[in-house]
Design an enzyme around this catalytic site. Structure first.
Site, PDB file in Angstrom:
ATOM      1  N   GLY A  22       0.832  -1.210   0.000  1.00  0.00           N
ATOM      2  CA  GLY A  22       0.000   0.000   0.000  1.00  0.00           C
ATOM      3  C   GLY A  22       0.861   1.253   0.000  1.00  0.00           C
ATOM      4  N   ALA A  23       1.832   1.290  -0.936  1.00  0.00           N
ATOM      5  CA  ALA A  23       2.842   2.361  -0.903  1.00  0.00           C
ATOM      6  C   ALA A  23       2.547   3.490  -1.877  1.00  0.00           C
ATOM      7  CB  ALA A  23       4.216   1.764  -1.196  1.00  0.00           C
ATOM      8  N   THR A  25       0.211   5.771  -1.725  1.00  0.00           N
ATOM      9  CA  THR A  25      -0.323   7.001  -1.122  1.00  0.00           C
ATOM     10  C   THR A  25      -0.172   6.947   0.403  1.00  0.00           C
ATOM     11  OG1 THR A  25      -2.273   8.471  -1.074  1.00  0.00           O
ATOM     12  CG2 THR A  25      -2.713   6.118  -0.917  1.00  0.00           C
ATOM     13  N   GLY A  26      -0.439   8.086   1.038  1.00  0.00           N
ATOM     14  CA  GLY A  26      -0.520   8.133   2.505  1.00  0.00           C
ATOM     15  C   GLY A  26       0.759   7.744   3.230  1.00  0.00           C
ATOM     16  N   SER A 166      -3.262   0.035  14.608  1.00  0.00           N
ATOM     17  CA  SER A 166      -3.957   1.287  14.946  1.00  0.00           C
ATOM     18  C   SER A 166      -4.384   1.239  16.409  1.00  0.00           C
ATOM     19  CB  SER A 166      -5.205   1.411  14.070  1.00  0.00           C
ATOM     20  OG  SER A 166      -6.052   2.422  14.573  1.00  0.00           O
ATOM     21  N   TYR A 195     -13.097  -3.069  11.975  1.00  0.00           N
ATOM     22  CA  TYR A 195     -11.784  -2.454  11.689  1.00  0.00           C
ATOM     23  C   TYR A 195     -10.862  -2.705  12.894  1.00  0.00           C
ATOM     24  CZ  TYR A 195      -8.196   1.117  10.843  1.00  0.00           C
ATOM     25  OH  TYR A 195      -6.997   1.783  10.666  1.00  0.00           O
TER      26      TYR A 195
END
Ligand SMILES: NC(=O)c1ccc[n+]([C@@H]2O[C@H](COP(=O)([O-])OP(=O)(O)OC[C@H]3O[C@@H](n4cnc5c(N)ncnc54)[C@H](OP(=O)(O)O)[C@@H]3O)[C@@H](O)[C@H]2O)c1
Length: 328
Positions: A22-23, A25-26, A166, A195
């Site tokens: 997941g590189a 964005t963000g 998280s 989540y």
């Protein structure tokens, strides 16, 4: 942000191989960019080739600007060493495709950053039959770490798996009879809970894996990046309180930029002082104590068995991988 902790700007070489999922964005984008700017080869595991290639071009353009500014810790390469391999965490076959392509390159692997994630999505199921956040945030990246582990074990000292979790992991449960949420419908499906579960499972994965890898060169850590202004809100812009938290955070400057959000990940991935350090859940680059539910060994082992059964069912966990996971 004053004198907050960050990562040391270490010098890495192109032989240091780092995968960031997941590189494009963000937080993942900043993680990939800074690790590459310190000199490593970074492989972007992304579901969209177009987005990944755009991100790679943008990273290189930002790198040139940092070089012109003579930013400390940034290498002097002509171009950064960046590569793309397709990875859709909503598909176990795609994970296996990623593993195959990476293995064919015959390279070592020193750091795996499991960053790809979706936040508080509506109830949805993947083609593999799993709740979307369970699979994208947890199961697929467990599978990825399992299959890359044999390579990491033979890649020399100090190999690391970094799981981007998280603080929402504190709002979770471990109830196998409703772990996929099939008994709910789109109105009563608790998006925050599911989540939170996926993020708690990453922390439990850290403890279970480390227990099995105790005498090896591979360590696993997990972390909370902070409340970070990224595209993560795209899945819950309709959820009043959460959307408000991010908006107010931005307004009063209490949330982090993507760079600040990536600092804890980069620190866990490359800080030499953290070699051989296991079982730590970081936030703001410091150890934090994760929720007692995730620290409970029985819970960790229950989840481990459940996870392996899910993956064995589809033939995704051959015996040699299970043995490697078991520390053999
Ligand atoms: N932002 C925060 O405040 C915060 C707080 C705590 C934890 N986190 C965690 O930090 C991580 C990064 O989030 P972010 O804030 O940077 O969010 P983001 O901007 O939405 O980035 C998420 C990344 O994950 C990728 N992704 C989503 N679904 C995927 C899939 N099926 N296969 C492969 N990649 C997929 C996205 O790719 P696409 O662009 O193709 O969708 C994107 O590259 C996540 O694990 C998130 O849970 C974030």
């Amino acid at each position: 942000m004053g004198s907050h902790l960050s990562f040391p700007r270490v010098t890495l070489t192109k032989e240091k191989i780092v995968i960031v999922t997941g590189a494009n964005t963000g937080i993942g984008y900043e993680t990939a960019k800074w690790i590459a700017m310190m000199g490593a080869t970074v492989i972007l595991g992304c579901r969209s080739e177009e987005k990944a290639r755009e991100a790679m071009a943008k990273i290189n353009a930002e790198f040139q600007a940092e070089k012109d500014l003579k930013t400390p810790g940034v290498v002097d390469y002509q171009e950064l060493s960046l590569e793309f391999i397709k990875l859709d965490c909503a598909s176990l076959q795609s994970v296996m495709g990623f593993v195959k392509t990476f293995k064919e390159s015959g390279r070592q692997l020193h750091v795996l950053v499991c960053n790809a994630g979706i936040g508080m999505s509506k109830q949805a199921y993947t083609d593999d039959g799993y709740e979307l956040m369970f699979q994208v945030n947890y199961l697929s990246q467990y599978l990825l770490s399992a299959h890359l582990l044999p390579i990491m074990k033979t890649s020399g000292e100090d190999c690391r798996i970094v799981l981007v979790s998280s603080e929402v992991h504190r709002y979770s449960e471990l109830k196998l009879d409703r772990i996929q949420g099939r008994q709910y419908n789109e109105r009563n499906f608790r998006r925050t809970l599911f989540y939170g579960n996926s993020k708690a499972f990453q922390v439990m994965q850290m403890f279970s894996m480390n227990r099995r890898l105790q005498n090896s060169n591979v360590t696993v850590s997990s972390l909370h990046p902070g409340v970070v202004q990224t595209e993560v809100t795209r899945n819950f812009s309709d959820m009043g309180p959460w959307a408000l938290l991010f908006s107010i955070g931005k307004l009063i400057g209490a949330s982090k930029t993507p760079y600040e959000g990536a600092e804890t990940t980069i620190n866990a991935a490359v800080n030499p002082a953290l070699q051989d350090v296991r079982d730590v859940y970081y936030s703001d680059c410091k150890p934090n104590t994760p929720h007692s539910r995730t620290r409970n060994k029985q819970n960790q082992e229950t989840l481990w068995t459940y996870t392996q059964n899910c993956l064995k069912e589809g033939g995704f966990l051959p015996d040699d991988i299970i043995k490697c996971l078991d520390g053999e």
